[in-house]
Write a protein that holds these residues in place. Structure first.
Motif, mmCIF file in Angstrom:
data_model
loop_
_atom_site.group_PDB
_atom_site.id
_atom_site.type_symbol
_atom_site.label_atom_id
_atom_site.label_comp_id
_atom_site.label_asym_id
_atom_site.label_seq_id
_atom_site.Cartn_x
_atom_site.Cartn_y
_atom_site.Cartn_z
ATOM 1 N N MET A 87 -9.740 -12.107 10.079
ATOM 2 C CA MET A 87 -8.285 -11.920 10.480
ATOM 3 C C MET A 87 -8.223 -11.694 11.694
ATOM 4 S SD MET A 87 -7.755 -8.344 8.498
ATOM 5 C CE MET A 87 -8.638 -8.636 6.944
ATOM 6 N N ARG A 88 -6.910 -11.599 12.371
ATOM 7 C CA ARG A 88 -6.923 -11.229 13.790
ATOM 8 C C ARG A 88 -7.246 -9.914 14.219
ATOM 9 N NH1 ARG A 88 -0.876 -12.880 16.183
ATOM 10 N NH2 ARG A 88 -1.594 -14.731 15.349
ATOM 11 N N GLY A 89 -8.149 -9.929 15.396
ATOM 12 C CA GLY A 89 -8.371 -8.501 15.694
ATOM 13 C C GLY A 89 -9.759 -8.056 14.829
ATOM 14 N N ILE A 90 -10.386 -9.214 14.255
ATOM 15 C CA ILE A 90 -11.785 -8.901 13.677
ATOM 16 C C ILE A 90 -12.693 -8.481 14.684
ATOM 17 C CG2 ILE A 90 -12.792 -11.401 13.497
ATOM 18 C CD1 ILE A 90 -12.216 -9.074 10.615
ATOM 19 N N THR A 91 -12.721 -9.085 15.736
ATOM 20 C CA THR A 91 -13.769 -8.981 16.870
ATOM 21 C C THR A 91 -13.930 -7.269 16.952
ATOM 22 O OG1 THR A 91 -13.030 -10.941 17.784
ATOM 23 C CG2 THR A 91 -14.739 -9.610 18.977
#
Lengths: 220, 241
Positions: free
Chosen positions: A36-40
């Motif tokens: 999902m977004r922000g997974i990094t």
């Protein structure tokens, strides 16, 4: 010779591995299949224990789990006992420090899984949670076993974090690695030798199990 | 139950721009050169890929509508999907694979019988042949009583004998099923044998001209007329009239 520290290490490694896998397997599944977004940011957070010195990591945990820390206060309020310098405390510390050692091999295992199996499951009406239990886990058992052994081995050798969060309370937090350190400091080399040899044998057996498992997987 | 699709999706080398409908009981065949967008189209129908815009309706059920921001997950679309190479669950036995989405043992037994694989029930997919795996994949897709059946070159990896046998078996199944079926194939003889409608797709557009080159294989009455035709394809179609 007192082998309590060795048994405590084995107990800590077993409990930590069990709870760590319960947490790491779904996390690795999300990281691989449903990023999902922000997974990094989450991935970087998960990898922190690999780069931070164990004492620094342990220091942060000590603050967080101490009587004035958020987690420590919550624990004290809920259960009426402190979290640091307890077996439960070092289990949590070992779990947090061991996350990358569980997540990385699980991610590798899940990445190798044929994605069409998950697509098949989705088309056949499986939810993501159901796919995890019915498709991903049964087809990743050797990888999960490898991750478990790696976590177990890593926790057996844990030192800095345990020392910071648990200190050295005999029968409670004084695990084998800490006991060896203390024997050497006190010039009690005979005990240090015996415990070290015992740790060496256990560690070798663990590595042997990993290699045999990998060989079996490759043959299959 | 009528399947109506109006799909737009920009891909790396062209834009997929397709509109078609397929009534219940009909088999719509998608054909065309490799890399023309057929598999993307069928994956969009399944909900495994998303289009940029358009709509997909199955009877009264809206599977996708960009204007209404509706995009049903694959599991909620109630469909069967047979991949080019059967992707059966390797840890399950044949019977368990078929029962993956269906608890009705009578139905499972019936499907295993219908596809001639009853004797394989206790075997793992790794221990059966490619043709048998494809039969199991058909049984698995049909077990959940789908409202739409999607077939992505299901016979292409099989030898001629197995292919013919499975095609004949499928014709019987098709008669029983009163749902829309979409089949991708490169084999125009197979398209003629199994389908009620044929759509040729080239570079993401319906291109009847491509099929006119293969007229000897596909009867003209089965060709679906193009709705989105580039000027170049118009010229080709005019020449062929």
């Amino acid at each position: 010779m007192d082998y309590t520290p060795l048994f405590l290490s084995l107990q800590l490694a077993g409990v930590t591995t069990f709870f760590l896998l319960l947490f790491a397997a779904p996390l690795a599944y999300i990281l691989v299949f449903h990023p999902m977004r922000g997974i990094t940011f989450i991935e970087s957070l998960v990898g922190l224990p690999l780069v931070l010195p164990p004492t620094v990591f342990g220091f942060f945990l000590l603050i967080l789990m101490g009587p004035d820390g958020v987690v420590g206060r919550l624990h004290q309020t809920a259960l009426g006992t402190p979290l640091i310098f307890t077996f439960g405390g070092i289990v949590i510390a070992a779990m947090l420090h061991g996350i990358p050692y569980a997540v990385q091999p699980l991610k590798t295992t899940f990445s190798k899984l044929d994605r069409r199996l998950l697509e098949s499951a989705a088309v056949l009406g499986c939810s993501r949670t159901s796919s995890f239990f019915r498709v991903v886990l049964p087809n990743s058992l050797p990888g999960i076993a490898s991750a478990a052994i790696l976590c177990f081995a890593h926790t057996m050798g844990e030192f800095g974090v345990i020392l910071m969060v648990g200190g050295s309370i005999p029968g409670e937090t004084r695990v084998a690695s800490i006991a060896v350190y203390e024997y050497v400091e006190a010039m009690r080399y005979s005990e240090a030798w015996q415990l070290s040899i015992a740790l060496l044998v256990v560690s070798y057996l663990i590595l042997l199990a990993v290699n045999l498992l990998e060989r079996k997987n490759n043959a299959a | 139950m009528l399947l109506e699709a109006n799909i737009h999706k920009t891909l790396a080398h062209f834009t997929l721009n397709i509109q078609f409908s397929c009534p219940a009981g009909n088999l719509l065949c998608l054909t065309g050169p490799s890399g023309s967008g057929k598999t993307t189209l069928i994956r969009i129908l399944a909900g495994l890929d998303s289009p940029d815009s358009g709509s997909i309706r199955l009877g009264q059920k809206l599977l996708y509508d960009s204007n209404k921001s509706i995009c049903l997950e694959p599991r909620k679309r109630k469909l069967g999907y047979v991949f080019q190479e059967a992707s059966l669950f390797p840890h399950l036995r044949v019977r368990e694979n078929v029962a993956f989405a269906c608890n009705n043992s009578t139905r499972i037994d019936g499907l295993l019988d219908l596809l001639g694989i009853s004797h394989l029930g206790d075997k793992k997919p790794a221990h059966i042949s490619g043709g048998e795996r494809q039969r199991v994949a058909f049984a698995q897709a049909l077990a959940a009583n789908p409202e739409l059946l999607l077939l992505d070159e299901p016979f292409s990896a099989l030898d001629i004998q197995t292919r013919h046998s499975l095609q004949q078996r499928f014709l019987d199944i098709k008669k029983e099923l009163q749902i829309p079926i979409v089949l991708i194939t490169h084999d125009l003889r197979e398209a003629t044998l199994l389908s009620d409608q044929v759509i040729a797709i080239e570079d993401g557009l319906i291109n009847t001209g491509w099929l006119h080159n293969c007229r000897e294989f596909v009867p003209p009455e089965r060709l679906t007329e193009p709705r989105y035709i580039s000027s170049k394809i118009h010229e080709t179609a005019d020449c062929l009239r």
